[in-house]
Enzyme design. Structure first.
Site, short mmCIF file in Angstrom:
data_model
loop_
_atom_site.label_atom_id
_atom_site.label_comp_id
_atom_site.label_asym_id
_atom_site.label_seq_id
_atom_site.Cartn_x
_atom_site.Cartn_y
_atom_site.Cartn_z
N GLY A 1 5.95 60.59 21.33
CA GLY A 1 7.39 60.25 21.01
C GLY A 1 8.42 59.74 21.30
CG ASP A 2 11.41 59.69 23.47
OD1 ASP A 2 12.12 60.79 23.12
OD2 ASP A 2 11.36 59.34 24.86
CE LYS B 1 10.16 63.38 17.36
NZ LYS B 1 10.25 61.99 18.79
CE LYS C 1 18.33 55.10 12.00
NZ LYS C 1 18.38 53.53 11.93
CG ASN D 1 9.71 69.59 24.96
OD1 ASN D 1 9.74 70.21 24.37
ND2 ASN D 1 8.76 69.49 25.23
N GLY E 1 14.35 65.32 23.04
CA GLY E 1 15.84 65.14 22.92
C GLY E 1 15.64 63.90 22.15
CG HIS E 2 14.89 64.88 18.69
ND1 HIS E 2 14.36 65.65 17.50
CD2 HIS E 2 13.67 64.96 18.88
CE1 HIS E 2 13.50 65.80 17.75
NE2 HIS E 2 13.26 65.35 19.02
CB THR E 3 19.67 60.22 20.20
OG1 THR E 3 18.94 60.23 21.25
CG2 THR E 3 20.64 59.10 20.94
NE ARG F 1 -2.69 87.82 24.73
CZ ARG F 1 -4.36 88.74 25.02
NH1 ARG F 1 -4.61 89.69 23.40
NH2 ARG F 1 -5.05 88.02 26.10
CD GLN G 1 7.81 67.68 22.23
OE1 GLN G 1 8.13 68.62 22.16
NE2 GLN G 1 8.70 68.49 22.82
CB THR H 1 13.92 63.08 32.04
OG1 THR H 1 13.68 62.17 30.94
CG2 THR H 1 13.85 64.45 31.64
N GLY I 1 18.49 49.63 13.67
CA GLY I 1 19.64 49.65 14.78
C GLY I 1 19.47 51.06 14.73
#
Ligand code: GDP
Ligand code: IMO
Ligand code: MG
Length: 433
Positions: free
Chosen positions: A12-13, A16, A18, A38, A40-42, A144, A223, A300, A413
């Protein structure tokens, strides 16, 4: 009639958000297919304005691009409302280009409490979950029992909510965990109003109709492949299929619609939360990577664990995803390292392998490294791939050769324009596969 996929190849991180934001201009639709808040895409846009997206696809800043939250995503109305508010403050009109699949499952307040109670109960063995209710919500989906976005249109929604809540409360009796449900529940119900005002769609028809109409679609992963429920470092994983196979079930697309699979990796590696991490540098090098890379969780705020790039893990991810193109991010973070290392294999029980062992949890393999000289200069101002420093090109060529996938882009960057696209990276053209 193809859907390109962009997803993370590590834990993850990878950057993606950007890269999706950059590519979104080339697409008519960006669709999230799994995960939930869950993620967190910056995104850092003009003027340095920073946005962290959790549930909303990273194409949202392009008004002409439709953004679909697919059926495979789990939605917390409260987080979504907060996310929407921030975007509206920035002047976006969300109702214009955000769509939610009716079949996406809802995260209830009691799912979040169950997540926290279960993690506390696990003690040392905890997953290091983001505590957003992801695991319990997917458990109810496969069990279900879950409630879906489309159920909000049904007159018996509240009764069904109550039934599921009561079941959760009985489960919570298993844990010595204190909680106050009422304030969470009140805020959650209030946020349903905002959710109800959004565009609900039958996602599978919505996306297939768009494809048939010739629209260009990008599926955005959350993720990373090493957190996949089936193939990641189980049990230290998330609860969804993060690999490209998840695109089909998470959006209602047939495998025949999948075009390019763009895999993203950092030039090094990070992991947040518990679980095995063979190339972790739990020392000064790791701290330096964390500092230079600003490696703190976007969801987080936790410090991310840092280490060198792990080729056995990347080869595994590339295999599982069918990656056709590579994007290497955060290359600038290594600008001033004298030595850069890449793990080419693992030594485990006296044997050397470049395959992922079944179980990394009991014995962590010893990484075998190849060392590269650093380039010791800034990359700012460099616009063409060929103009990158020779030592960096050597490192990138090595990655390509080992991984057998072309590097089409490097990110130098955090800002949108800090991306160097290679000539062959015309993503509207399908390469021979
Ligand atoms: P995601 O979850 O894959 O979208 O990644 P995150 O947003 O959680 O983490 C990536 C972090 O690195 C964010 O703070 C980005 O702003 C930042 N970032 C992305 N690409 C680059 C890059 O090429 N260089 C640097 N220095 N930072 C980057
Ligand atoms: P993006 O999309 C990094 C990690 C958590 C934990 C494990 C399970 O920003 O790359 P969960 O909340 O799913 O129960 O947590 O997975 N994790 C992530 N790590 N990036 C993410 O998303 C993550 N989403 C979950 O830290 O170890
Ligand atoms: Mg992230």
């Amino acid at each position: 009639m193809i859907v390109d996929v962009l997803l993370g190849l590590q834990w993850g991180d990878e950057g993606k958000g950007k890269v999706v934001d950059y590519l979104a201009a080339d697409y008519d639709m960006v669709a999230r297919f799994q995960g939930g808040p869950n993620a967190g895409h910056t995104l850092i846009l003009e003027g340095g304005h920073k946005y962290v997206l959790h549930t909303i696809p990273s194409g949202i800043f392009f008004p002409q691009t439709q953004n679909l939250i697919g059926n495979g995503v789990v939605v917390d109305p409260l987080t979504l409302e907060q996310e929407i508010q921030k975007l509206e403050q920035a002047g976006l009109t969300i109702s214009r280009n955000l769509y939610i699949a009716r079949k996406a499952h809802l995260i209830l307040p009691t799912h979040k409490i169950l997540d926290a109670a279960s993690e506390q109960y696990k003690g040392q063995g905890k997953i290091g979950s983001t505590l957003k209710g992801i695991g319990p919500t997917y458990m109810d989906k496969t069990g279900r029992n879950g409630l879906r976005v489309g159920d909000l249109e049904s007159p018996d929604f509240e009764a069904r909510y109550e039934e599921l809540k009561q079941k959760h409360l009985r489960l919570l009796e298993l844990y010595p965990y204190e909680f106050q449900l009422e304030p969470l529940e009140k805020a959650w119900f209030q946020s349903l109003e905002r959710l109800r005002s959004l565009n609900f769609v039958d996602g599978e028809y919505f996306i297939n109709d768009a494809l048939r109409a010739g629209r260009r679609i990008l599926a955005e992963g959350a993720q990373g492949s090493m957190l996949d429920i089936d193939f990641g470092t189980y049990p230290f994983v998330t609860s969804s299929n993060t690999i490209s196979a998840g695109v089909c079930t998470g959006l209602g697309l047939s495998p025949r619609t999948i075009g390019d699979v763009i895999g993203i990796s950092k030039a090094y590696c990070t992991r947040v939360g518990s679980g095995p991490f063979p190339t972790e540098e739990d020392n000064e090098t790791g701290e330096r990577l964390r500092k230079e890379g600003g490696e703190f969780g976007a969801t987080t705020g936790r410090p991310r664990r840092c280490g060198w790039i792990d080729l056995p893990a990347l080869k595994y991810s590339i295999l599982l995803n069918g990656v056709t193109r590579l994007v290497i991010t955060k290359v600038d973070v290594l600008n001033h390292f004298d030595e850069i290392k890449a793990c080419t294999g693992y030594r485990l029980n006296g044997e050397v392998t470049d395959r992922m062992p079944y179980n990394l949890n009991e014995t962590l393999p010893e990484p075998i490294y190849r060392s590269f000289p650093g380039w010791n200069c800034s990359l700012s101002g460099i616009e063409r791939y060929e103009d990158l420093p020779e030592n960096l090109l050597t490192y990138l060529r090595f990655l390509e050769q080992e991984l057998e996938v072309p590097v089409v882009m490097i990110s130098s960057g955090p800002e949108r324009e800090q991306l160097i696209r290679r000539q062959l990276a015309d993503l509207t053209v399908t390469p021979a596969r």
